[in-house]
Design a protein around this motif. Structure first.
Motif, PDB file in Angstrom:
ATOM      1  N   PRO A   1     -49.295  66.133 -88.577  1.00 47.99           N
ATOM      2  CA  PRO A   1     -48.691  64.795 -88.458  1.00 47.99           C
ATOM      3  C   PRO A   1     -47.178  64.835 -88.270  1.00 47.99           C
ATOM      4  O   PRO A   1     -46.593  63.886 -87.739  1.00 47.99           O
ATOM      5  CB  PRO A   1     -49.084  64.108 -89.763  1.00 47.99           C
ATOM      6  N   LEU A   2     -46.517  65.921 -88.696  1.00 49.22           N
ATOM      7  CA  LEU A   2     -45.069  66.020 -88.518  1.00 49.22           C
ATOM      8  C   LEU A   2     -44.687  66.331 -87.073  1.00 49.22           C
ATOM      9  O   LEU A   2     -43.497  66.372 -86.734  1.00 49.22           O
ATOM     10  CB  LEU A   2     -44.498  67.080 -89.458  1.00 49.22           C
ATOM     11  N   GLU A   3     -45.689  66.520 -86.220  1.00 50.31           N
ATOM     12  CA  GLU A   3     -45.429  66.720 -84.791  1.00 50.31           C
ATOM     13  C   GLU A   3     -45.748  65.460 -83.979  1.00 50.31           C
ATOM     14  O   GLU A   3     -45.660  65.474 -82.753  1.00 50.31           O
ATOM     15  CB  GLU A   3     -46.264  67.898 -84.270  1.00 50.31           C
ATOM     16  N   ARG A   4     -46.089  64.375 -84.652  1.00 55.27           N
ATOM     17  CA  ARG A   4     -46.432  63.149 -83.928  1.00 55.27           C
ATOM     18  C   ARG A   4     -45.192  62.555 -83.269  1.00 55.27           C
ATOM     19  O   ARG A   4     -44.117  62.494 -83.880  1.00 55.27           O
ATOM     20  CB  ARG A   4     -47.072  62.128 -84.860  1.00 55.27           C
ATOM     21  N   ASP A   5     -45.372  62.099 -82.056  1.00 53.39           N
ATOM     22  CA  ASP A   5     -44.288  61.506 -81.296  1.00 53.39           C
ATOM     23  C   ASP A   5     -43.725  60.274 -82.013  1.00 53.39           C
ATOM     24  O   ASP A   5     -44.476  59.437 -82.512  1.00 53.39           O
ATOM     25  CB  ASP A   5     -44.806  61.118 -79.901  1.00 53.39           C
ATOM     26  N   PHE A   6     -42.410  60.171 -82.060  1.00 50.15           N
ATOM     27  CA  PHE A   6     -41.763  59.044 -82.743  1.00 50.15           C
ATOM     28  C   PHE A   6     -42.251  57.707 -82.189  1.00 50.15           C
ATOM     29  O   PHE A   6     -42.465  56.749 -82.932  1.00 50.15           O
ATOM     30  CB  PHE A   6     -40.238  59.117 -82.570  1.00 50.15           C
ATOM     31  N   ASP A   7     -42.357  57.632 -80.863  1.00 52.23           N
ATOM     32  CA  ASP A   7     -42.744  56.357 -80.237  1.00 52.23           C
ATOM     33  C   ASP A   7     -44.146  55.930 -80.652  1.00 52.23           C
ATOM     34  O   ASP A   7     -44.433  54.729 -80.749  1.00 52.23           O
ATOM     35  CB  ASP A   7     -42.658  56.470 -78.716  1.00 52.23           C
ATOM     36  N   LEU A   8     -45.031  56.906 -80.881  1.00 55.65           N
ATOM     37  CA  LEU A   8     -46.392  56.565 -81.307  1.00 55.65           C
ATOM     38  C   LEU A   8     -46.393  56.042 -82.739  1.00 55.65           C
ATOM     39  O   LEU A   8     -47.144  55.113 -83.074  1.00 55.65           O
ATOM     40  CB  LEU A   8     -47.307  57.784 -81.182  1.00 55.65           C
ATOM     41  N   VAL A   9     -45.549  56.627 -83.568  1.00 55.99           N
ATOM     42  CA  VAL A   9     -45.432  56.122 -84.939  1.00 55.99           C
ATOM     43  C   VAL A   9     -44.867  54.708 -84.915  1.00 55.99           C
ATOM     44  O   VAL A   9     -45.360  53.806 -85.613  1.00 55.99           O
ATOM     45  CB  VAL A   9     -44.532  57.045 -85.784  1.00 55.99           C
ATOM     46  N   LEU A  10     -43.863  54.491 -84.083  1.00 56.49           N
ATOM     47  CA  LEU A  10     -43.271  53.154 -83.958  1.00 56.49           C
ATOM     48  C   LEU A  10     -44.307  52.142 -83.475  1.00 56.49           C
ATOM     49  O   LEU A  10     -44.392  51.022 -84.009  1.00 56.49           O
ATOM     50  CB  LEU A  10     -42.087  53.206 -82.988  1.00 56.49           C
ATOM     51  N   ARG A  11     -45.077  52.527 -82.486  1.00 61.55           N
ATOM     52  CA  ARG A  11     -46.125  51.633 -81.976  1.00 61.55           C
ATOM     53  C   ARG A  11     -47.089  51.240 -83.075  1.00 61.55           C
ATOM     54  O   ARG A  11     -47.460  50.064 -83.210  1.00 61.55           O
ATOM     55  CB  ARG A  11     -46.882  52.310 -80.841  1.00 61.55           C
ATOM     56  N   ASP A  12     -47.522  52.216 -83.884  1.00 60.21           N
ATOM     57  CA  ASP A  12     -48.488  51.940 -84.951  1.00 60.21           C
ATOM     58  C   ASP A  12     -47.902  51.021 -86.019  1.00 60.21           C
ATOM     59  O   ASP A  12     -48.620  50.196 -86.603  1.00 60.21           O
ATOM     60  CB  ASP A  12     -48.962  53.249 -85.582  1.00 60.21           C
ATOM     61  N   VAL A  13     -46.600  51.170 -86.292  1.00 61.64           N
ATOM     62  CA  VAL A  13     -45.964  50.284 -87.263  1.00 61.64           C
ATOM     63  C   VAL A  13     -45.922  48.859 -86.714  1.00 61.64           C
ATOM     64  O   VAL A  13     -46.245  47.893 -87.419  1.00 61.64           O
ATOM     65  CB  VAL A  13     -44.545  50.778 -87.603  1.00 61.64           C
ATOM     66  N   LYS A  14     -45.569  48.710 -85.458  1.00 63.23           N
ATOM     67  CA  LYS A  14     -45.524  47.380 -84.848  1.00 63.23           C
ATOM     68  C   LYS A  14     -46.905  46.731 -84.816  1.00 63.23           C
ATOM     69  O   LYS A  14     -47.042  45.516 -84.988  1.00 63.23           O
ATOM     70  CB  LYS A  14     -44.957  47.474 -83.433  1.00 63.23           C
TER      71      LYS A  14
END
Length: 593
Positions: free
Chosen positions: A535-548
């Motif tokens: 999980p520490l290799e997950r793309d920042f933008d994908l994490v941001l998308r999931d939060v939104k």
């Protein structure tokens, strides 16, 4: 020693491609006919049926429509038919079967309509439709009886029989079948729809013969199977020889808490794949036993979804697969064990076990676990005395992740690989005495990873009239969406009933069992899928998308993915995120050093 590389088929590749694509389109066309003409919502909305084509010997040559667990063992059913009727198959015949012990069936609700296709006097193929009926009798409305301890509790058993004799429908057989259903109006329309779809398939298969000639068509059928065989063998050749182990489990036998294992050893040797279930638990008391045809179909589904998607999916594909399923075990139940749940559980577990064994051989193709489903069927009586049956598919679970893609947040069961469509809530509210209150993705439930698992769903529905529930739930006792290659497990689910009176009363129903209750609210929190990779290799933008999208919270993003946001905004603080991720990675390395 280097493995032998197989040569390509000597068949004309252009003709083979044209005939294969024509056959696949015919299967799809049959499915369209079924959707447009079937009466049951289970068919015309959710597509819980599959159309397939076999050659004259019962070898599957196209399964382009529908659900893999239906079609993978389709050839076994047709060969059972041929064994019984031998050379007594005539133009205008239509055959019907469902029994898992004598007819090559998966389970009793899956009726198979098989129409022989003749060109002049030559039997050249079978046009087939396997469809899960709304009700076939037995001890519970809606085909699933979680209290069954033998197959006689599960509905009408049908060996291969002739439903139409040389073009004349056998009304006595049809009357017998309809008499054994709580929903005869639906079944009658559905059977005619199945027969209609196979008639369309038959006509279009004959169009191929008229275009290419009988000899070329039959030669193409053989070439299609040979070509798939060679492509699959070539794929297996690329995998390192060895023995690979996989395991899955149940926590109950539908009645008591017991430890039930499905163990598989997959041996790859040159261009052959041996699948051995020796060491699997004995068959159980409840209806989560698998018929042999269902086990074959589940294994084929696992293999087909693991290897190159460009390989055709027909019976030639699996000639190189050898399966040992010991009689009397969970994966090859001995008569008269109940088996109705088998197309979901243990097929789900068989696929998981095979995936995770193969994942040891080819880690980059590994598949994270799908959350197991926990939704009940509901049924009740209308004012005119007829029965309605509703599947709570709004409560389906999340899928597991794979390399390059997150798991689907909600999707049809694993054994359908998404081939089952989740129906519209509004349509169900029109058809049944139900109001869908909520159907939303879960938050902070998905298995974290470089690619995360599907979130699962929160589903709430209010049943306005008395209802009988058939509970059949997995994924409530433990996390079942297993993470792989550093991914984490998806969270388990929950099922709850609420009754309103002087005060609200909540009940946790049994995982398996029948309950007859007054108007109530059903709540399903469906299990989530597992993650793939660190999980520490997950793309920042994908994490941001999931939060939104509210799939994960800001706190979850920090804790699980090491991603920090600027205060009061949806903007990733890259500098602080990189620092936090480095700390988390260092701590992880120390933990495992």
């Amino acid at each position: 020693m280097a493995k032998k590389v197989l040569s390509l088929s000597n068949s004309d590749p252009i003709v083979l491609a044209l005939v294969q694509n024509r056959l696949d389109q015919i299967a799809v066309n049959m499915g369209w006919v079924m959707i447009r003409s079937a009466r049951s919502p289970i068919f015309n909305q959710s597509h819980d049926f599959s159309c397939f084509i076999t050659d004259s010997s019962g070898h599957l040559i196209s399964q382009a429509d529908g659900i893999p667990i239906h079609t993978g063992g389709g050839g076994i059913a047709i060969r059972s038919l041929l064994k019984k009727f031998s050379n007594k198959v005539y133009p205008g015949d239509i055959f019907l079967l469902n029994d898992p012990y004598v007819a090559g069936g998966n389970h009793l609700p899956d009726y198979v309509i098989a129409r022989p296709v003749f060109f002049n006097s030559n039997l050249i193929a079978f046009s087939c439709n396997r469809a899960h009926q709304s009700d076939i009798g037995g001890g519970a409305a809606g085909t699933y009886n979680p209290e069954a301890t033998e197959i006689f509790h599960e509905g009408l058993r049908i060996p291969p029989i002739r439903l139409s004799n040389k073009g004349k429908l056998r009304e006595d057989i049809l009357d017998l079948i309809l008499l054994n259903s709580r929903c005869p109006d639906l079944m009658e329309g559905d059977l005619y729809a199945m027969m209609g779809s196979t008639e369309i398939g038959s006509q279009q298969i004959l169009d191929i013969v008229k275009q290419y000639g009988l000899k070329t068509t039959l030669y193409s059928f053989e070439g299609i199977l040979d070509h798939a065989d060679q492509l699959m063998r070539a794929s297996i050749n690329d995998v390192k020889d060895g023995e690979y182990l996989g395991s899955e489990s149940f926590e109950n036998d539908c009645f008591d808490k017991v430890d039930v294992k499905i163990n598989v050893k997959i041996t790859i040797k040159s261009d052959t794949l041996f699948v051995d279930f020796d060491g699997t638990s004995n068959q159980i008391k409840g209806f989560k036993n698998s018929s042999l045809a269902n086990t074959h179909s589940a294994v084929y589904t696992a293999i087909a979804s693991f290897f190159d998607q460009k390989i055709p999916r027909n019976e030639g594909t699996f000639r190189c697969v050898k399966i040992n399923a010991p009689l009397g075990t969970l994966v090859n139940a001995e008569y008269p064990a109940p088996v109705t749940m088998c197309t979901v559980f243990p097929a789900h577990e068989i696929i998981h076990a095979c995936w995770w064994a193969l994942g040891q051989a080819v880690p980059e193709r590994n598949c994270a676990g799908w959350g197991k489903n926990s939704f009940p069927n509901a049924s009740g009586l209308r004012s005119d005395g007829t029965t309605w049956v509703m599947y709570n598919w709004g409560g389906l679970s999340g899928a597991g992740a794979v390399s390059g893609r997150d798991g689907f947040n909600q999707i049809g069961p694993l054994i359908t690989l998404g081939g089952l469509t989740i129906p519209n809530a509004e349509s169900y509210e029109r058809l049944y005495p139900v109001q869908v209150i909520k159907q939303e993705f879960r938050c902070d439930a998905s298995g974290v990873g470089k690619f995360r698992g599907g979130s699962g769903i929160i589903y709430e529905a209010y049943f306005e009239e008395p209802v009988e529930y058939s509970f059949r739930a997995e994924g409530l006792a433990r996390d079942t969406g297993k993470g792989v290659l550093g991914g984490f497990d998806g969270k388990k689910g929950k099922v709850e009933l609420s009754f309103e009176g002087q005060e609200t009363k909540n009940i946790i129903p049994p995982d398996y069992g029948l309950m007859r209750v007054q108007p109530n609210k059903l709540k399903i929190v469906s299990p989530a899928g597992g993650g793939f990779g660190d999980p520490l290799e997950r793309d920042f933008d994908l994490v941001l998308r999931d939060v939104k999208d509210e799939i994960i919270s800001v706190d979850f993003a920090k804790e699980q993915y090491g991603v920090l946001f600027n205060k009061g905004s949806f903007q990733v603080n890259i500098i602080e995120t990189n620092k936090l991720r480095k700390i988390k990675k260092d701590n992880k390395n120390k933990l495992f050093s």
